[in-house]
Design an enzyme around this catalytic site. Structure first.
Site, PDB file in Angstrom:
ATOM      1  N   GLY A  64       0.833  -1.203   0.000  1.00  0.00           N
ATOM      2  CA  GLY A  64       0.000   0.000   0.000  1.00  0.00           C
ATOM      3  C   GLY A  64       0.863   1.247   0.000  1.00  0.00           C
ATOM      4  N   GLU A 113      10.662   1.939   0.548  1.00  0.00           N
ATOM      5  CA  GLU A 113      10.201   2.184  -0.829  1.00  0.00           C
ATOM      6  C   GLU A 113      10.299   3.670  -1.156  1.00  0.00           C
ATOM      7  OE1 GLU A 113       6.306   0.502  -1.337  1.00  0.00           O
ATOM      8  OE2 GLU A 113       6.242   0.961  -3.469  1.00  0.00           O
ATOM      9  N   ASP A 168       6.154  -6.728  -9.862  1.00  0.00           N
ATOM     10  CA  ASP A 168       5.335  -5.861  -9.014  1.00  0.00           C
ATOM     11  C   ASP A 168       3.886  -5.822  -9.533  1.00  0.00           C
ATOM     12  OD1 ASP A 168       4.965  -4.393  -6.747  1.00  0.00           O
ATOM     13  OD2 ASP A 168       5.850  -2.534  -7.497  1.00  0.00           O
ATOM     14  N   ASP A 169       3.684  -5.073 -10.637  1.00  0.00           N
ATOM     15  CA  ASP A 169       2.326  -4.899 -11.185  1.00  0.00           C
ATOM     16  C   ASP A 169       2.447  -4.924 -12.710  1.00  0.00           C
ATOM     17  OD1 ASP A 169       0.803  -4.061  -8.641  1.00  0.00           O
ATOM     18  OD2 ASP A 169       2.482  -2.671  -8.641  1.00  0.00           O
TER      19      ASP A 169
HETATM   20  P1  IMP Z   1      -4.365  -6.168  -4.592  1.00  0.00           P
HETATM   21  O1  IMP Z   1      -3.764  -6.263  -3.216  1.00  0.00           O
HETATM   22  O2  IMP Z   1      -4.478  -7.487  -5.294  1.00  0.00           O
HETATM   23  O3  IMP Z   1      -5.666  -5.410  -4.581  1.00  0.00           O
HETATM   24  O4  IMP Z   1      -3.340  -5.341  -5.515  1.00  0.00           O
HETATM   25  C1  IMP Z   1      -3.279  -3.938  -5.555  1.00  0.00           C
HETATM   26  C2  IMP Z   1      -2.694  -3.383  -4.278  1.00  0.00           C
HETATM   27  O5  IMP Z   1      -1.324  -3.754  -4.156  1.00  0.00           O
HETATM   28  C3  IMP Z   1      -2.639  -1.847  -4.219  1.00  0.00           C
HETATM   29  O6  IMP Z   1      -3.862  -1.307  -3.788  1.00  0.00           O
HETATM   30  C4  IMP Z   1      -1.526  -1.620  -3.200  1.00  0.00           C
HETATM   31  O7  IMP Z   1      -2.007  -1.748  -1.879  1.00  0.00           O
HETATM   32  C5  IMP Z   1      -0.585  -2.765  -3.471  1.00  0.00           C
HETATM   33  N1  IMP Z   1       0.544  -2.334  -4.336  1.00  0.00           N
HETATM   34  C6  IMP Z   1       0.696  -2.524  -5.652  1.00  0.00           C
HETATM   35  N2  IMP Z   1       1.856  -1.987  -6.077  1.00  0.00           N
HETATM   36  C7  IMP Z   1       2.450  -1.468  -4.998  1.00  0.00           C
HETATM   37  C8  IMP Z   1       3.689  -0.781  -4.795  1.00  0.00           C
HETATM   38  O8  IMP Z   1       4.497  -0.531  -5.699  1.00  0.00           O
HETATM   39  N3  IMP Z   1       3.942  -0.386  -3.509  1.00  0.00           N
HETATM   40  C9  IMP Z   1       3.092  -0.628  -2.475  1.00  0.00           C
HETATM   41  N4  IMP Z   1       1.943  -1.274  -2.643  1.00  0.00           N
HETATM   42  C10 IMP Z   1       1.614  -1.686  -3.877  1.00  0.00           C
HETATM   43 ZN    ZN Z   2       4.790  -4.213  -4.597  1.00  0.00          ZN
END
Ligand code: IMP
Ligand code: ZN
Length: 353
Positions: A173, A203, A285-286
């Protein structure tokens, strides 16, 4: 790129809702508009194809994505598609992570969300995909301690129900929100219940005191660790702790450059840690938000830091040491890597002769 695609790979840092591919996103948006949603969402608001964005803008993107993935059908489809995409990219083992989320409007509870994700994992397991999938539950820094404890309880419950599919806890987050030290008791509780800890740390700049305390746990793996070393505002003490415990770093090149925490690829902390022989794992990561793939990240690492094919293979092979699954799984994976090396490098040597 061809070599990076063919290389067997390990993905240890992939957020489910950040990993949604363009194709899946388009299908979800189409379904949403067919169902008569009044607030249309453009696809460009969920991905950064070119250029970069501030972390604030990126976290705003996650809010949009969460509007699209606000029900159990979407959670199932997203997870199912992501697993297929990683498998197609020759990822042999992936630890997905996600934040348990309840959306009362659609009837989705945290339990139903997790059951959809786990069902998708189980269904993929029945197919002939050649990928092992595990799940890490994330604590959002925005949560309070009660929610964090609830996430740990859910992880313990679903670890049992899923026969070990849930293996760890993540802290993620918006890194500028709250203090990670508040969650240390929850992390300790998770560990005492057999869960591993993969925590986003350092981070952003100016979190040295927080990072120092969390490193004393120590975590089993660190996400990013961008600002650990003194050259970028970290400290010798932080570096010493990470080195002492040989804590592996999950490093995500595109994410950090597109998220503007690192100026350019050749400034990435990968170089600092890789050059000293510290355990580094290349991750996405994403992959949806940052429009990347694990193969692209390996290619980027190779091009930026001048890594040979053999060394790239070693980088991917050593990642096996840092998975949260059992020694038996590690042995199965090592065998696959050895077969690849025998076929690839012997063939290369033959071609040269
Ligand atoms: P989820 O947990 O499957 O909903 O994936 C999205 C969530 O991952 C976001 O709402 C963030 O809380 C977390 N997230 C994704 N990328 C990052 C990052 O680069 N840093 C910190 N949190 C991240
Ligand atoms: Zn991450």
């Amino acid at each position: 790129m061809e070599f990076c695609r063919s290389l067997p790979k390990i993905e240890l840092h992939a957020h489910i809702n950040g990993s949604i591919s363009e194709k899946t996103m388009q299908e979800l948006l189409q379904k949403r508009s067919q169902e008569g949603s009044k607030d249309p969402i453009e696809r460009w608001t969920t991905t950064i194809e070119k250029g970069d964005k501030s972390l604030d803008e990126i976290f705003a993107m996650f809010k949009v994505i969460h509007q699209i993935s606000n029900n159990t059908d979407a959670a199932y489809k997203i997870t199912y598609d992501i697993i297929h995409e990683f498998a197609e990219d020759n990822v042999k083992y992936v630890e997905l992570r996600t934040t348990p989320r309840a959306v009362p409007d659609t009837g989705m509870t945290k339990e139903l969300y997790l059951e959809s994700v786990l069902k998708a994992i189980a269904d993929c397991e029945k197919e002939d995909l050649d990928i092992i999938v595990k799940l890490i539950l994330a604590i959002d820094r925005r949560s309070d301690v009660n929610i964090a404890n609830e996430t740990v309880d859910l992880a313990v419950k679903y670890k049992q129900i899923s026969n070990g599919k849930v293996i760890g806890i993540d802290l993620s987050g918006d890194p500028s929100v709250n203090d990670a030290r508040d969650f240390i008791p929850a992390f300790k509780c998770a560990r005492s219940k057999g869960l591993k800890l993969a925590l986003h740390l350092a981070e952003v700049l100016d979190q040295n005191a927080e990072t120092e305390s969390v490193l004393d746990l120590p975590p089993d793996r660190i996400g990013h660790g961008t600002f650990l070393h003194p050259e970028v505002g970290g400290t010798e003490s932080l570096v010493a702790k990470v080195k002492q415990h040989k804590t592996p770093l999950e490093l995500c090149l595109t994410s950090n450059v597109k998220g503007r925490t690192v100026k350019a690829f050749d400034n990435h902390q990968f170089k600092y840690w890789y050059d000293m022989g510290h355990p580094c794992v290349v991750c996405t990561d994403d992959k949806g938000v940052f429009a990347t793939s694990l193969s692209k990240e390996y290619k980027l690492a190779a091009e930026t830091f001048d890594i040979s094919q053999q060394d790239l293979y070693q980088l991917s092979y050593k990642a096996i040491d840092h998975i949260f699954d059992t020694e038996d799984t590690k042995a199965i994976l090592r065998q696959k890597w050895c077969t690849f090396a025998e076929n690839t490098f012997k063939a290369n040597i033959r071609n040269l002769q």
